[in-house]
Scaffold this motif. Structure first.
Motif, PDB file in Angstrom:
ATOM      1  N   ASP A   5      45.656  23.670   6.908  1.00  0.00           N
ATOM      2  CA  ASP A   5      46.788  23.408   6.020  1.00  0.00           C
ATOM      3  C   ASP A   5      47.783  22.440   6.660  1.00  0.00           C
ATOM      4  OD1 ASP A   5      45.714  25.144   4.132  1.00  0.00           O
ATOM      5  OD2 ASP A   5      46.908  26.845   4.808  1.00  0.00           O
ATOM      6  N   LYS A   6      48.018  22.578   7.966  1.00  0.00           N
ATOM      7  CA  LYS A   6      48.918  21.659   8.661  1.00  0.00           C
ATOM      8  C   LYS A   6      48.374  20.235   8.603  1.00  0.00           C
ATOM      9  CE  LYS A   6      50.694  22.911  12.724  1.00  0.00           C
ATOM     10  NZ  LYS A   6      50.823  23.548  14.057  1.00  0.00           N
ATOM     11  N   LEU A   7      47.082  20.094   8.841  1.00  0.00           N
ATOM     12  CA  LEU A   7      46.468  18.764   8.789  1.00  0.00           C
ATOM     13  C   LEU A   7      46.553  18.175   7.388  1.00  0.00           C
ATOM     14  CD1 LEU A   7      43.294  19.109  11.026  1.00  0.00           C
ATOM     15  CD2 LEU A   7      45.193  17.520  11.336  1.00  0.00           C
ATOM     16  N   GLU A   8      46.283  18.983   6.378  1.00  0.00           N
ATOM     17  CA  GLU A   8      46.339  18.500   4.993  1.00  0.00           C
ATOM     18  C   GLU A   8      47.764  18.076   4.633  1.00  0.00           C
ATOM     19  OE1 GLU A   8      45.277  17.050   1.537  1.00  0.00           O
ATOM     20  OE2 GLU A   8      43.871  17.735   3.069  1.00  0.00           O
ATOM     21  N   ALA A   9      48.755  18.861   5.040  1.00  0.00           N
ATOM     22  CA  ALA A   9      50.157  18.508   4.775  1.00  0.00           C
ATOM     23  C   ALA A   9      50.516  17.204   5.468  1.00  0.00           C
ATOM     24  CB  ALA A   9      51.081  19.637   5.230  1.00  0.00           C
ATOM     25  N   LEU A  10      50.063  17.027   6.693  1.00  0.00           N
ATOM     26  CA  LEU A  10      50.331  15.786   7.426  1.00  0.00           C
ATOM     27  C   LEU A  10      49.676  14.590   6.756  1.00  0.00           C
ATOM     28  CD1 LEU A  10      50.119  16.750  11.192  1.00  0.00           C
ATOM     29  CD2 LEU A  10      52.009  15.627  10.046  1.00  0.00           C
ATOM     30  N   ARG A  11      48.460  14.765   6.284  1.00  0.00           N
ATOM     31  CA  ARG A  11      47.739  13.657   5.649  1.00  0.00           C
ATOM     32  C   ARG A  11      48.413  13.196   4.355  1.00  0.00           C
ATOM     33  NH1 ARG A  11      42.622  16.732   7.005  1.00  0.00           N
ATOM     34  NH2 ARG A  11      41.955  15.788   8.961  1.00  0.00           N
ATOM     35  N   ARG A  12      49.167  14.082   3.702  1.00  0.00           N
ATOM     36  CA  ARG A  12      49.869  13.716   2.459  1.00  0.00           C
ATOM     37  C   ARG A  12      51.201  13.042   2.737  1.00  0.00           C
ATOM     38  NH1 ARG A  12      49.837  19.240  -0.720  1.00  0.00           N
ATOM     39  NH2 ARG A  12      49.677  20.008   1.382  1.00  0.00           N
ATOM     40  N   SER A  13      51.507  12.808   3.984  1.00  0.00           N
ATOM     41  CA  SER A  13      52.800  12.259   4.369  1.00  0.00           C
ATOM     42  C   SER A  13      52.663  10.843   4.906  1.00  0.00           C
ATOM     43  CB  SER A  13      53.411  13.158   5.452  1.00  0.00           C
ATOM     44  OG  SER A  13      54.523  12.554   6.036  1.00  0.00           O
ATOM     45  N   LEU A  14      53.724  10.057   4.726  1.00  0.00           N
ATOM     46  CA  LEU A  14      53.777   8.728   5.336  1.00  0.00           C
ATOM     47  C   LEU A  14      53.825   8.810   6.859  1.00  0.00           C
ATOM     48  CD1 LEU A  14      56.241   6.654   3.112  1.00  0.00           C
ATOM     49  CD2 LEU A  14      53.816   6.261   3.481  1.00  0.00           C
ATOM     50  N   LEU A  15      54.149   9.973   7.376  1.00  0.00           N
ATOM     51  CA  LEU A  15      54.258  10.147   8.819  1.00  0.00           C
ATOM     52  C   LEU A  15      52.948   9.789   9.524  1.00  0.00           C
ATOM     53  CD1 LEU A  15      56.240  11.101  10.998  1.00  0.00           C
ATOM     54  CD2 LEU A  15      55.375  13.408  10.668  1.00  0.00           C
ATOM     55  N   THR A  16      51.820  10.015   8.865  1.00  0.00           N
ATOM     56  CA  THR A  16      50.525   9.750   9.490  1.00  0.00           C
ATOM     57  C   THR A  16      49.828   8.523   8.893  1.00  0.00           C
ATOM     58  OG1 THR A  16      49.441  11.289   7.975  1.00  0.00           O
ATOM     59  CG2 THR A  16      50.170  12.164  10.102  1.00  0.00           C
ATOM     60  N   ALA A  17      50.571   7.679   8.192  1.00  0.00           N
ATOM     61  CA  ALA A  17      49.980   6.520   7.521  1.00  0.00           C
ATOM     62  C   ALA A  17      49.196   5.616   8.467  1.00  0.00           C
ATOM     63  CB  ALA A  17      51.066   5.715   6.814  1.00  0.00           C
ATOM     64  N   GLU A  18      49.633   5.503   9.698  1.00  0.00           N
ATOM     65  CA  GLU A  18      48.974   4.595  10.648  1.00  0.00           C
ATOM     66  C   GLU A  18      48.241   5.326  11.766  1.00  0.00           C
ATOM     67  OE1 GLU A  18      51.789   1.741  12.065  1.00  0.00           O
ATOM     68  OE2 GLU A  18      52.093   0.897  10.077  1.00  0.00           O
ATOM     69  N   LEU A  19      48.099   6.642  11.644  1.00  0.00           N
ATOM     70  CA  LEU A  19      47.451   7.416  12.703  1.00  0.00           C
ATOM     71  C   LEU A  19      45.967   7.605  12.417  1.00  0.00           C
ATOM     72  CD1 LEU A  19      50.050  10.292  13.292  1.00  0.00           C
ATOM     73  CD2 LEU A  19      49.997   8.007  14.286  1.00  0.00           C
ATOM     74  N   ASP A  20      45.170   7.610  13.480  1.00  0.00           N
ATOM     75  CA  ASP A  20      43.755   7.940  13.309  1.00  0.00           C
ATOM     76  C   ASP A  20      43.605   9.469  13.321  1.00  0.00           C
ATOM     77  OD1 ASP A  20      43.601   8.850  16.023  1.00  0.00           O
ATOM     78  OD2 ASP A  20      43.040   6.848  16.705  1.00  0.00           O
ATOM     79  N   ALA A  21      42.381   9.949  13.139  1.00  0.00           N
ATOM     80  CA  ALA A  21      42.140  11.393  13.027  1.00  0.00           C
ATOM     81  C   ALA A  21      42.555  12.143  14.301  1.00  0.00           C
ATOM     82  CB  ALA A  21      40.672  11.658  12.705  1.00  0.00           C
ATOM     83  N   GLY A  22      42.266  11.567  15.456  1.00  0.00           N
ATOM     84  CA  GLY A  22      42.631  12.209  16.721  1.00  0.00           C
ATOM     85  C   GLY A  22      44.135  12.302  16.910  1.00  0.00           C
ATOM     86  N   GLU A  23      44.835  11.247  16.563  1.00  0.00           N
ATOM     87  CA  GLU A  23      46.299  11.244  16.679  1.00  0.00           C
ATOM     88  C   GLU A  23      46.925  12.221  15.688  1.00  0.00           C
ATOM     89  OE1 GLU A  23      47.093   6.646  18.133  1.00  0.00           O
ATOM     90  OE2 GLU A  23      46.739   7.055  16.004  1.00  0.00           O
ATOM     91  N   THR A  24      46.360  12.273  14.475  1.00  0.00           N
ATOM     92  CA  THR A  24      46.870  13.216  13.472  1.00  0.00           C
ATOM     93  C   THR A  24      46.682  14.653  13.956  1.00  0.00           C
ATOM     94  OG1 THR A  24      46.379  11.659  11.696  1.00  0.00           O
ATOM     95  CG2 THR A  24      46.706  13.950  11.061  1.00  0.00           C
ATOM     96  N   GLN A  25      45.527  14.950  14.529  1.00  0.00           N
ATOM     97  CA  GLN A  25      45.266  16.291  15.063  1.00  0.00           C
ATOM     98  C   GLN A  25      46.227  16.610  16.212  1.00  0.00           C
ATOM     99  OE1 GLN A  25      42.920  18.821  14.042  1.00  0.00           O
ATOM    100  NE2 GLN A  25      44.387  19.907  15.332  1.00  0.00           N
ATOM    101  N   ALA A  26      46.429  15.657  17.110  1.00  0.00           N
ATOM    102  CA  ALA A  26      47.340  15.867  18.239  1.00  0.00           C
ATOM    103  C   ALA A  26      48.760  16.126  17.747  1.00  0.00           C
ATOM    104  CB  ALA A  26      47.315  14.648  19.164  1.00  0.00           C
ATOM    105  N   LEU A  27      49.179  15.392  16.728  1.00  0.00           N
ATOM    106  CA  LEU A  27      50.508  15.600  16.163  1.00  0.00           C
ATOM    107  C   LEU A  27      50.597  16.972  15.506  1.00  0.00           C
ATOM    108  CD1 LEU A  27      53.288  14.314  15.667  1.00  0.00           C
ATOM    109  CD2 LEU A  27      52.365  13.354  13.542  1.00  0.00           C
ATOM    110  N   ALA A  28      49.572  17.359  14.767  1.00  0.00           N
ATOM    111  CA  ALA A  28      49.545  18.684  14.112  1.00  0.00           C
ATOM    112  C   ALA A  28      49.652  19.793  15.148  1.00  0.00           C
ATOM    113  CB  ALA A  28      48.276  18.842  13.287  1.00  0.00           C
ATOM    114  N   ASP A  29      49.000  19.611  16.285  1.00  0.00           N
ATOM    115  CA  ASP A  29      49.040  20.620  17.345  1.00  0.00           C
ATOM    116  C   ASP A  29      50.444  20.816  17.903  1.00  0.00           C
ATOM    117  OD1 ASP A  29      46.306  20.963  17.049  1.00  0.00           O
ATOM    118  OD2 ASP A  29      45.784  19.711  18.782  1.00  0.00           O
ATOM    119  N   GLN A  30      51.269  19.782  17.846  1.00  0.00           N
ATOM    120  CA  GLN A  30      52.632  19.858  18.385  1.00  0.00           C
ATOM    121  C   GLN A  30      53.663  20.348  17.360  1.00  0.00           C
ATOM    122  OE1 GLN A  30      53.574  19.438  21.591  1.00  0.00           O
ATOM    123  NE2 GLN A  30      51.395  19.301  21.982  1.00  0.00           N
TER     124      GLN A  30
END
Length: 160
Positions: A5-30
């Motif tokens: 759910d955290k990953l899905e919420a992040l993917r719907r945001s402009l916050l991760t517009a330029e992030l790859d999958a690994g960066e998005t996961q790392a951000l979700a973890d924090q």
């Protein structure tokens, strides 16, 4: 809220517009999660808060008290962020944030983002670029709403 759910919420945001999958996961973890009940205040007017909030589920209203009268300024949509300026400079909120119904919000503290700098050196840069995109999207929406209101009030250029 689970990790998916955290990953899905992040993917719907402009916050991760330029992030790859690994960066998005790392951000979700924090990121942390706050769950609010109806009417619960996330941030009160004047609070100092260096946290970025991302609307994951439910609704958050921006409100302002003027001369004893409460005014609703805006209601966030899922995927929107608030607190970019406070996140960067620690400035006080000029308005309050309150839950409408049951709400989940992802949180990011600046120290948590800085931890990622060693393993993901471009992540901080890309998140700051996303802050600019978020700010520009907000300004564009406000300009459009202002123009529509002016057209409505002046009865020019619109279909009213």
């Amino acid at each position: 809220m689970n990790e998916i759910d955290k990953l899905e919420a992040l993917r719907r945001s402009l916050l991760t517009a330029e992030l790859d999958a690994g960066e998005t996961q790392a951000l979700a973890d924090q990121m942390g999660v706050i769950t609010l009940c109806d009417g619960e205040v996330l941030v009160a007017e004047g609070d100092m808060c260096k946290i970025l909030f991302l609307q994951a589920a439910g609704a958050i209203q921006f409100y302002l008290n003027r001369a004893g009268h409460e005014e609703i300024l805006y209601q966030m949509q899922v995927g929107e962020c608030v607190g970019t300026r406070s996140f960067i400079d620690g400035s006080a909120y000029l308005f309050g944030l309150r839950s409408v119904g049951d709400t989940s919000v992802l949180t990011l503290e600046s120290a948590a983002l800085e931890v990622l700098d060693e393993d993901h050196p471009r992540l901080l840069y890309r998140v700051m670029r996303a802050f600019v995109l978020i700010t520009h999207e907000t300004l564009a929406r406000l300009r459009l709403e202002d123009a529509e209101l002016r057209h409505y009030l002046l009865k020019s250029g619109g279909r009213y």
